[in-house]
Structure formats: structure tokens, C-alpha cells
Motif scaffolding. Structure first.
Motif, mmCIF file in Angstrom:
data_model
loop_
_atom_site.group_PDB
_atom_site.id
_atom_site.type_symbol
_atom_site.label_atom_id
_atom_site.label_comp_id
_atom_site.label_asym_id
_atom_site.label_seq_id
_atom_site.Cartn_x
_atom_site.Cartn_y
_atom_site.Cartn_z
ATOM 1 N N UNK A 43 0.855 -1.193 0.000
ATOM 2 C CA UNK A 43 0.000 0.000 0.000
ATOM 3 C C UNK A 43 0.887 1.237 0.000
ATOM 4 N N UNK A 44 0.595 2.142 -0.923
ATOM 5 C CA UNK A 44 1.441 3.327 -1.119
ATOM 6 C C UNK A 44 0.554 4.563 -1.254
ATOM 7 N N UNK A 64 -2.484 3.805 -3.462
ATOM 8 C CA UNK A 64 -2.103 3.007 -4.624
ATOM 9 C C UNK A 64 -1.817 1.606 -4.124
ATOM 10 N N UNK A 65 -2.154 0.621 -4.932
ATOM 11 C CA UNK A 65 -1.774 -0.752 -4.598
ATOM 12 C C UNK A 65 -0.754 -1.231 -5.608
ATOM 13 N N UNK A 80 1.505 -1.290 -10.499
ATOM 14 C CA UNK A 80 1.151 -0.220 -9.559
ATOM 15 C C UNK A 80 -0.095 0.483 -10.079
ATOM 16 N N UNK A 81 -1.157 0.520 -9.255
ATOM 17 C CA UNK A 81 -2.429 1.122 -9.691
ATOM 18 C C UNK A 81 -3.058 1.933 -8.555
ATOM 19 N N UNK A 82 -3.758 2.983 -8.912
ATOM 20 C CA UNK A 82 -4.552 3.702 -7.923
ATOM 21 C C UNK A 82 -5.744 2.853 -7.495
ATOM 22 N N UNK A 122 -3.439 2.203 3.459
ATOM 23 C CA UNK A 122 -2.598 1.788 4.592
ATOM 24 C C UNK A 122 -2.104 0.336 4.535
ATOM 25 N N UNK A 123 -3.015 -0.614 4.413
ATOM 26 C CA UNK A 123 -2.576 -2.025 4.394
ATOM 27 C C UNK A 123 -3.369 -2.830 3.373
ATOM 28 N N UNK A 124 -2.688 -3.592 2.501
ATOM 29 C CA UNK A 124 -3.402 -4.594 1.720
ATOM 30 C C UNK A 124 -3.623 -5.815 2.621
#
Ligand SMILES: [Fe+2]
Length: 492
Positions: A43-44, A64-65, A80-82, A122-124
């Protein structure tokens, strides 16, 4: 604002990137262990548009994941995707930021009214074959684990009443149940906390609500085999302050901390509150466990005050990072007897740091070792600017809490690390592998990034493989490892 502010939240590694990308067959240096087959989700936060307020925090960035796929043939791919949250879509349609201060809807532009504000950054979380992107101020968003397309807000098929869900769930390694909670469960500055259990198939089977001692930023919690632990630290919200356009959070040094402990399958009326020291702060718990004699132990990354500069500023707290005290700390609770808790015994375990990680199989059980990130006390020069604290960690630690034994992997100069994930090994007795993104500052505003794979039992030996990622990466918050077998099971 028409451009991003010149503050630590938007400078250095925190400089917004905002580019979705895919790269296949990444360059690999070294040998990827056979155990490492699966996907490292990350998670970004990365804001699309300049914020409405100059003092905005890195925590507000659109989610973004990212995924690093370690394929069966040994190749590695990167995507990388929103996350297409309602907030992201509303701002895309407007072509600018619509949402105001961090967790303050009263500072939003009128067009934003009524739109879900969460940025899912925050967290996947992987559970029962579903991939969720979480942030504690709202419900999770469900994501397609292959394409990273956003499926939508996740309310457990309409069952979830809580308006919020933590980014720190706990999954029991034996039962497969997911335990989680949500604070401000019915709105801003509420003391209502939801406590939920999803079964191994992902069905919400229990949701109860209780009142915390005050409205606190309850970022993480813990479970043991028989208990659920709800730590409360004095970073507090006030509805009047938020309605007046002020900060959601301030830290109150004179206020006591608390830990509520209840049987994990029990009723919230069975909660026993233990009073802890005043003014301390914890974001992440490494683990909790029972000792068989009525003792419950909670190992956490404790600090003497809230570590986030934007919360310190709002609170009138002025403290240099090197003046903050704390470290990996054990709080022990005597569960014999009944009624209110009778104090907390505190024992230091290890140096200051954060982003603790254990093997999934050790969740809630007595454990032998864990890992976390810290600052190398011998490193020369200032740390790399990045993340919500504004300083990135530059050393990985392995700790054996019972003996205090420490092993360290200090990074080379101008390098820093993001939270590792743990990959179990199929070899009996092997501690598995850690995978983490390592950032290398190569110029004033230039960075190179690689995923390092480290033998979890021999971290001082350094990486066995580095996977070079040909994209500029903003700092990750949390990550999650999903094995190839788990991915395949979800498809069947
Ligand atoms: Fe966290």
C-alpha cells in the motif's frame, strides 16, 4: 494549491509520483529462493492533486496498490495502480483536490459533501481469497488480486454496521478467522469501537460495539488464543475542534493510556480495562500471547510521545526526534481474578523502531523471534526524508524477545528500507525469508529502488537476491505476502 507544498510530507522520497505502471521480467541480481513464489502486495499513498492546505500530511495521499509477482518460472513482474475510491473518482471528475484537512470533512469543498473520504492507503489485507485495501478512517475497498482493479467498498455483503475498519487485522493461524475492529465506528470523535470476527470463509459472524475510555487513534490491536486486546493511547479527537476546522488529532501527554482485554469470543461487557502510563504512544504491536499461568503479554513499539510531526505541531509538542524515548516493550497483564485490571508490568525488550513483523504462524502465540525496522545508531549523516515521520529507517533487526538477542542488517549509506513481509519456508527449521523495498538516494531528488530478499534467520548476511524496480516508488506503508498456493485457492 496549484503545486505540491515544499514540506517533508511532499519532499525527498515523499515527492508525489502518481504514475500507474507495469514492468515485466524485472532484472534479478542473485538467486530467488524456491520458497518465494507468490505476491508481495504493498500500500502506497500518493496524492493525485496538490492538497487544499499547505500543512497536509503524507497520510492523506490517495491509495495506490502495488504488487510484485514472483512467478512459478522464477521471473518477477511489477504493477502499480490507484485504488478507485469514491474520493479519487470525485477529484478526477473535478480535476482538482476537493477534500480538505486530514480527517476533517468540515474543511472540504462543497462538491465533496457526502462522498466517502477514505483513501484506502494503509494495508493490503488478504483473507478468505479476497484482497482488501484498508485505512482506519473508513471501510475497506476490495481489489482484484490479478488486475488490481477496484471492485468497490467492502461491507461484508451488507453485514458490517461499523463505518470504519482498522488497517491492522489479526488472522488466527489455526482457525483462519479474521479479527478486526473499527474506532469512531459511528462517526467523527465518537468513543464507539466495533469489534468484529469474520470466519475462515470471510463471512462477518460477529460484530459488537463498546465505548473506549476516550476517542483515541487506535491504530492496531492484538489477539491471543483466548483474548482480544484493545490498546488505547492518548492521541485524541474532539468534535468541537474538528467542526471548527482544526486538527483531527492532538496528543495529550497528561492523559493515561489503557488496554482493554476481553475473551476473544466473549461479550464486550466482559472487557477489563488496565490503566497504563500517561502520554505514551504506540502505532504497532509485534505480538501478544498467553503464558499458561494467567499472564497475557503484549510486545509493542512504544514511544514517549506521538511520533508524527503533524500531530506534535497540532498539540504544541516540540521535541527533537532524538529526544524521543522508547523501544520494543512488553506490557504484561495478570488475568487471574476479575473486575478492573490491576496495573501493567513493563519490560524493555529492544531498541526503538517500528514496522514489527512475525511469522503468520506465530500470531497470538508464544514466539521465539520477530523482526522490525530501526535507525542505525552508527550511520553517518541525516536519514533519508520520507514517510509521515519524515525520516526513513535504515536498519533491519531480528530480535529474540525472551533472550534479548539482536541481529542487525545495517543498510549502506544513502539507503533506507520499507516494512518487510515474511515468507515462510518449506524447509523444516528454516525461519523463512523477508522481502522489503530498499530505496537508494542517488541524487538530490533521485532514487533507485529494489526488493531485497533476506534469509530471515541470517539477516546480517545481507540479501540473497535483489530485484530492481525501474519505477520511482513513494514510501510504502504496509505490505502483505500472499503465497502462490493462496492465490490459486482463491481462483478455484
Ligand atoms: Fe500501521
Amino acid at each position: 494549491m496549484t503545486s505540491f507544498p515544499n514540506t517533508i510530507d511532499f519532499a525527498g522520497l515523499n515527492q508525489p509520483v502518481g504514475i500507474e505502471c507495469s514492468h515485466h521480467d524485472l532484472v534479478v541480481e542473485g538467486a530467488i529462493p524456491d520458497d518465494v513464489r507468490g505476491t508481495f502486495y504493498r500500500a502506497v499513498p500518493d496524492p493525485v492533486f496538490p492538497p487544499l492546505f499547505e500543512d497536509d500530511t503524507a497520510l492523506s495521499g490517495d491509495g495506490m496498490i502495488s504488487k510484485l509477482d514472483f512467478r512459478a518460472d522464477g521471473g518477477v513482474d511489477f504493477d502499480l495502480r490507484y485504488v478507485r475510491t469514491a474520493r479519487y473518482e470525485a477529484e478526477q471528475a473535478a480535476g482538482r483536490a476537493l477534500f480538505g484537512r486530514y480527517r476533517n470533512p468540515f474543511t472540504d469543498i462543497a462538491e465533496a459533501r457526502g462522498v466517502d473520504r477514505t483513501v484506502a492507503n494503509t494495508t493490503p489485507v488478504w483473507h478468505a481469497g479476497k484482497l482488501l485495501m484498508t485505512k482506519e478512517d473508513g471501510r475497506a475497498y476490495r481489489i482484484d488480486p490479478d488486475t488490481l482493479a477496484t471492485i468497490g467498498s467492502h461491507d461484508f455483503d451488507g453485514a458490517l454496521k461499523s463505518e470504519t475498519m482498522t488497517a491492522h487485522v489479526r488472522i488466527d493461524p489455526v482457525t483462519g478467522e479474521m479479527f478486526f475492529f473499527g474506532y469512531e465506528a459511528d462517526g467523527i470523535a465518537s468513543t464507539k469501537v466495533s469489534y468484529c470476527i469474520a470466519d475462515a470463509e470471510g463471512r462477518l459472524v460477529r460484530e459488537q460495539w463498546f465505548d473506549g475510555p476516550y476517542c483515541s487513534m487506535m491504530h492496531d490491536f492484538a489477539i491471543t488464543e483466548h483474548y482480544a486486546l484493545f490498546p488505547v493511547f492518548p492521541t485524541t479527537a474532539s468534535r468541537a475542534r474538528i467542526e471548527a476546522g482544526g486538527a483531527h488529532w492532538i496528543h495529550e501527554p497528561e492523559l493515561a493510556s489503557w488496554v482493554g482485554i476481553m475473551p476473544r469470543y466473549g461479550d464486550v461487557s466482559e472487557m477489563r480495562w488496565f490503566e497504563g502510563p500517561r502520554g505514551v504512544s504506540v502505532y504497532h504491536m509485534m505480538n501478544a500471547f498467553e503464558d499458561g499461568a494467567g499472564g497475557v503479554h503484549l510486545d509493542q513499539c512504544l514511544s514517549s510521545t506521538n511520533a508524527f510531526p503533524f500531530i506534535q505541531r497540532a498539540s504544541g509538542i516540540s521535541i527533537a526526534p532524538w529526544e524521543m524515548k522508547g523501544g520494543l516493550t512488553r506490557w504484561s497483564f495478570d488475568m487471574n481474578g476479575s473486575g478492573p485490571g490491576t496495573g501493567i508490568a513493563e519490560r524493555p525488550l529492544g531498541p526503538p523502531g517500528d514496522f514489527p513483523r512475525i511469522a503468520d504462524a506465530d500470531q497470538g502465540r508464544p514466539y521465539h523471534h520477530g523482526w522490525y525496522c530501526t535507525m542505525n545508531p552508527e550511520a553517518k549523516g541525516p536519514p533519508i526524508v520520507g514517510g509521515p515521520v519524515g525520516a526513513m529507517f535504515n536498519m533491519l533487526l531480528r530480535i529474540e524477545p525472551e533472550t534479548g538477542r539482536l541481529d542487525a542488517l545495517p543498510l549502506p549509506p544513502a539507503h533506507c528500507l520499507n516494512e518487510p513481509v515474511h515468507v515462510p519456508s518449506h524447509t523444516p527449521g528454516h525461519e523463512g525469508w523477508l522481502i522489503m523495498i530498499v530505496d537508494h538516494q542517488t541524487g538530490a531528488n533521485d532514487f533507485a529502488h529494489a526488493a531485497w530478499i533476506v534469509d530471515a534467520g541470517k539477516i546480517a548476511a545481507g540479501p540473497v537476491a535483489k530485484i530492481h524496480i525501474p519505477a520511482r516508488l513513494r514510501p510504502q506503508v504496509h505490505g502483505w505476502w500472499v503465497s502462490a498456493a493462496q492465490r490459486a485457492e482463491a481462483l478455484s
